[in-house]
Design a protein around this motif. Structure first.
Motif, PDB file in Angstrom:
ATOM      1  N   ASN A 186      41.496   9.727  44.785  1.00 51.84           N
ATOM      2  CA  ASN A 186      40.495  10.711  45.380  1.00 51.84           C
ATOM      3  C   ASN A 186      40.510  11.971  44.657  1.00 51.84           C
ATOM      4  N   LEU A 187      39.088  12.178  43.965  1.00 53.78           N
ATOM      5  CA  LEU A 187      39.061  13.164  42.966  1.00 53.78           C
ATOM      6  C   LEU A 187      38.346  14.436  44.164  1.00 53.78           C
ATOM      7  N   ASN A 188      39.190  15.177  44.479  1.00 49.20           N
ATOM      8  CA  ASN A 188      39.058  16.148  45.685  1.00 49.20           C
ATOM      9  C   ASN A 188      38.268  17.448  45.207  1.00 49.20           C
ATOM     10  N   GLY A 189      38.889  18.083  44.090  1.00 47.76           N
ATOM     11  CA  GLY A 189      38.789  19.309  43.571  1.00 47.76           C
ATOM     12  C   GLY A 189      37.749  19.224  42.392  1.00 47.76           C
ATOM     13  N   ASP A 190      36.702  20.387  42.313  1.00 48.82           N
ATOM     14  CA  ASP A 190      36.234  20.738  41.195  1.00 48.82           C
ATOM     15  C   ASP A 190      36.696  20.549  40.174  1.00 48.82           C
ATOM     16  N   GLY A 191      36.322  19.782  38.858  1.00 47.63           N
ATOM     17  CA  GLY A 191      36.939  19.640  37.615  1.00 47.63           C
ATOM     18  C   GLY A 191      38.064  18.721  37.247  1.00 47.63           C
ATOM     19  N   SER A 192      38.300  18.085  38.667  1.00 42.81           N
ATOM     20  CA  SER A 192      39.440  16.956  38.355  1.00 42.81           C
ATOM     21  C   SER A 192      38.925  15.777  37.917  1.00 42.81           C
ATOM     22  N   SER A 193      40.102  15.122  37.090  1.00 40.38           N
ATOM     23  CA  SER A 193      39.486  13.876  36.435  1.00 40.38           C
ATOM     24  C   SER A 193      40.587  12.822  36.525  1.00 40.38           C
ATOM     25  N   ALA A 194      40.256  11.487  36.562  1.00 41.02           N
ATOM     26  CA  ALA A 194      41.275  10.451  36.247  1.00 41.02           C
ATOM     27  C   ALA A 194      40.768   9.313  35.579  1.00 41.02           C
ATOM     28  N   ASN A 195      41.642   8.783  34.777  1.00 44.53           N
ATOM     29  CA  ASN A 195      41.420   7.673  33.845  1.00 44.53           C
ATOM     30  C   ASN A 195      42.502   6.512  34.209  1.00 44.53           C
ATOM     31  N   VAL A 196      41.897   5.323  34.635  1.00 42.52           N
ATOM     32  CA  VAL A 196      42.914   4.390  35.333  1.00 42.52           C
ATOM     33  C   VAL A 196      42.643   3.179  34.107  1.00 42.52           C
ATOM     34  N   ILE A 197      43.645   2.852  33.550  1.00 48.15           N
ATOM     35  CA  ILE A 197      43.609   1.603  32.593  1.00 48.15           C
ATOM     36  C   ILE A 197      44.585   0.624  32.889  1.00 48.15           C
ATOM     37  N   SER A 198      43.949  -0.449  32.957  1.00 50.75           N
ATOM     38  CA  SER A 198      44.873  -1.672  33.235  1.00 50.75           C
ATOM     39  C   SER A 198      44.583  -2.752  32.190  1.00 50.75           C
ATOM     40  N   ARG A 199      45.812  -3.262  31.767  1.00 48.62           N
ATOM     41  CA  ARG A 199      45.713  -4.450  30.884  1.00 48.62           C
ATOM     42  C   ARG A 199      46.673  -5.560  31.335  1.00 48.62           C
ATOM     43  N   SER A 200      46.114  -6.656  31.714  1.00 49.48           N
ATOM     44  CA  SER A 200      47.044  -7.761  32.129  1.00 49.48           C
ATOM     45  C   SER A 200      46.727  -9.071  31.602  1.00 49.48           C
ATOM     46  N   VAL A 201      47.851  -9.721  31.581  1.00 55.57           N
ATOM     47  CA  VAL A 201      47.912 -11.180  31.163  1.00 55.57           C
ATOM     48  C   VAL A 201      48.284 -12.066  32.206  1.00 55.57           C
ATOM     49  N   ALA A 202      47.631 -13.262  32.412  1.00 54.36           N
ATOM     50  CA  ALA A 202      47.986 -14.087  33.585  1.00 54.36           C
ATOM     51  C   ALA A 202      48.128 -15.457  32.866  1.00 54.36           C
ATOM     52  N   LYS A 203      49.526 -16.029  32.858  1.00 55.60           N
ATOM     53  CA  LYS A 203      49.655 -17.250  32.318  1.00 55.60           C
ATOM     54  C   LYS A 203      50.027 -18.267  33.379  1.00 55.60           C
ATOM     55  N   ASP A 204      50.129 -19.473  32.735  1.00 51.98           N
ATOM     56  CA  ASP A 204      50.632 -20.707  33.706  1.00 51.98           C
ATOM     57  C   ASP A 204      49.804 -20.953  34.997  1.00 51.98           C
ATOM     58  N   ASP A 205      50.427 -20.901  36.002  1.00 54.87           N
ATOM     59  CA  ASP A 205      49.741 -20.899  37.385  1.00 54.87           C
ATOM     60  C   ASP A 205      49.851 -19.794  38.110  1.00 54.87           C
ATOM     61  N   SER A 206      50.015 -18.647  37.669  1.00 49.65           N
ATOM     62  CA  SER A 206      50.188 -17.180  38.224  1.00 49.65           C
ATOM     63  C   SER A 206      48.792 -16.901  38.584  1.00 49.65           C
ATOM     64  N   SER A 207      48.812 -16.024  39.611  1.00 46.11           N
ATOM     65  CA  SER A 207      47.291 -15.211  40.011  1.00 46.11           C
ATOM     66  C   SER A 207      47.578 -13.849  40.006  1.00 46.11           C
ATOM     67  N   GLN A 208      46.424 -12.989  39.640  1.00 45.91           N
ATOM     68  CA  GLN A 208      46.472 -11.629  39.875  1.00 45.91           C
ATOM     69  C   GLN A 208      45.067 -11.325  40.376  1.00 45.91           C
ATOM     70  N   THR A 209      45.234 -10.103  41.371  1.00 43.64           N
ATOM     71  CA  THR A 209      44.290  -9.317  41.887  1.00 43.64           C
ATOM     72  C   THR A 209      44.376  -7.947  41.579  1.00 43.64           C
ATOM     73  N   PHE A 210      43.204  -7.155  41.025  1.00 46.43           N
ATOM     74  CA  PHE A 210      43.436  -5.897  40.424  1.00 46.43           C
ATOM     75  C   PHE A 210      42.335  -5.250  41.402  1.00 46.43           C
TER      76      PHE A 210
END
Lengths: 311, 311
Positions: free
Chosen positions: B209-233
């Motif tokens: 939640n960017l509530n204040g003036d001039g606030s900033s966010a950078n969310v970087i996700s890198r993922s690898v799913a192998k075999d029978d695995s499952s991921q939810t982002f």
């Protein structure tokens, strides 16, 4: 035209807005005005049949039909009219057609006017469809102008569909739902353009299932939210085969508007390649200043940028 | 080190994996092993206090503390142990510190081992924190290794936080939830790296939640799913002021894995600029072939690409 088809001057103007109709359209057409049939013409290859239960029409397009068009606009000029219509399109193998739908509402009264249309498309093998749908509202009444379109697309092998869905003005509330299922080799392109103003509310949702190998989808949404309006964009692409999916949502926010973009991409197959992009922002100050130095007022500069963005 | 702190050889290896600890850490630390305190050291500026109800620890970092670190790793080597821990970090104005957390589970038995840690961070004005969190699982037992981290970040004016959250191996099930609230001028950077294999399941959710003036966010996700695995982002950024938010999710899918990316960007303010990007796909064939012509087997080539992607 108003002589040939049972439409009045207000309805005629609505037809111009939603279907670019200035005269009787070439090819097959079905015009619905205030809940009644106002004109219908079939062609040798395209047959329009009212459903027996009166809930809508079936449009049958023969296999191999080339370069023909179907217009099926709907206009409402009677305040307080609420209708739910089901239209089914059966597009034969190898056909190549243009389908123009759209709904215009003039509400000069105090009751809400609402048109909910469910369009189902069944594309045969190698069939090619360009579909254009425009929504427009006008009128000074207190009654709301409500449009809730539902679109379901079933695409057989190697079929192609291009959809242009536009809501430019005057619709107070809209819930748009589009679902598509693609077999092998099928290709879907959706271009949506949405403008909301005043206290309007728009929700637009897409679900695209890429079920066959070699299927692909490209969903591109551009929207502008002005004043106190709000927009929610939901785009879901499910990659269930060797497929390619791309979705893109660009939005301009103005005034006190609110915009939410919620895409969802799911790869259920290792050979699915899925990409999503979304951006929300206001018009850049430099762009405005540039146009204003050319002599435009701020409002004119904004209008020009918005029109260019939605073109 | 195992002599000084009450940890055994298995726990020692886990500590190396999750906190890069080969010896007693410099600065303040608190080590929790099998639900018990295994070692604690305070510094002049950093005080670690057990909560009176025994549910976790409070970490107090004095205003102005510069270039100090806190290590608070957790290791579980007893099969069937389930724990829920609340750790609160109070970071004073103008402090500049590194916080290293992380949890390693060795499960050699048939019962599930689970560590659920809730970390709350309160950053004072101009405070600067680098936070590193690693999760790791191992062991031959049938019992699952479960880690459910919850992270809540409250950032005052002009504070800065950089989070590195890594889950590289061996965690059977994880539900990660991170929530952040940013005041004016605050800046948040989140880097997540996730690898799932076998039949593992991972859900990772961010709400910023960017509530204040001039606030900033950078969310970087890198993922690898192998075999029978499952991921939810799931990544949600809410722009409630003049702010900038960016989220990016890149995922490599292998074997029979399933990956879903569901970002949500919402502009509640005309001066919010928000961007999201997501891409899911498999390793490009050309990349594999190139490495294989250099003498690598297909498996080695894949491993090298995955390691590079998650670096």
């Amino acid at each position: 035209m108003a002589d040939i088809m049972k439409v009045d001057q207000i309805q005629m103007r609505l037809l111009e807005e939603v279907a670019d109709l200035h005269e009787v359209p070439a090819g097959a057409y079905n015009i619905r005005a205030n809940g009644q049939l106002a004109g219908r013409v079939n062609s040798a290859n395209i047959e329009i049949v009212s459903k027996e239960d009166g809930t809508g029409i079936d449009i049958h397009i023969k296999p191999g039909t080339k370069r023909e068009s179907v217009h099926i606009p709907v206009v409402l000029s009677q305040s307080g009219l609420t209708e739910m219509v089901y239209n089914d399109f059966y597009i034969g193998d190898d056909a190549d057609v243009v389908i123009v739908a759209g709904c215009g509402i003039h509400n000069g009264g105090d009751k809400d006017s609402e048109h909910d249309g469910i369009h189902r498309f069944f594309l045969g093998k190698n069939a090619k469809v360009k579909y254009v749908e425009k929504h427009y509202g006008e009128g000074d009444g207190q009654g709301k102008r409500i449009l809730n379109p539902g679109t379901e697309v079933t695409m057989e092998e190697n079929s192609y569909m291009e959809m242009e869905m536009v809501q430019i003005k005057g619709v107070d509330s809209t819930k748009r739902n589009t679902t598509a299922n693609l077999a092998a080799g099928a290709k879907l392109i959706i271009r949506e353009r949405l403008l909301t103003h005043g206290s309007q509310d728009a929700v637009s949702g897409f679900v695209v299932n890429l079920n066959g190998d070699g299927s692909s989808a490209n969903v591109i949404s551009r929207s502008v939210a002005k004043d106190d309006s709000s927009q929610t964009f939901l785009a879901e692409i499910n990659g269930n085969a060797k497929c390619a999916g791309h979705s893109e949502c660009d939005a301009i926010i103005m005034g006190n508007a609110k915009i939410s973009a919620i895409p969802k991409i799911t790869a259920n197959n290792t050979d699915a390649a899925l990409i999503h992009e979304a951006a929300i922002g206001k018009i850049a100050g430099e762009q405005l200043i540039k146009l204003m130095t050319l002599g435009l007022t701020e409002a004119e500069a904004e209008a020009q940028i918005v029109n260019g963005f939605l073109k």
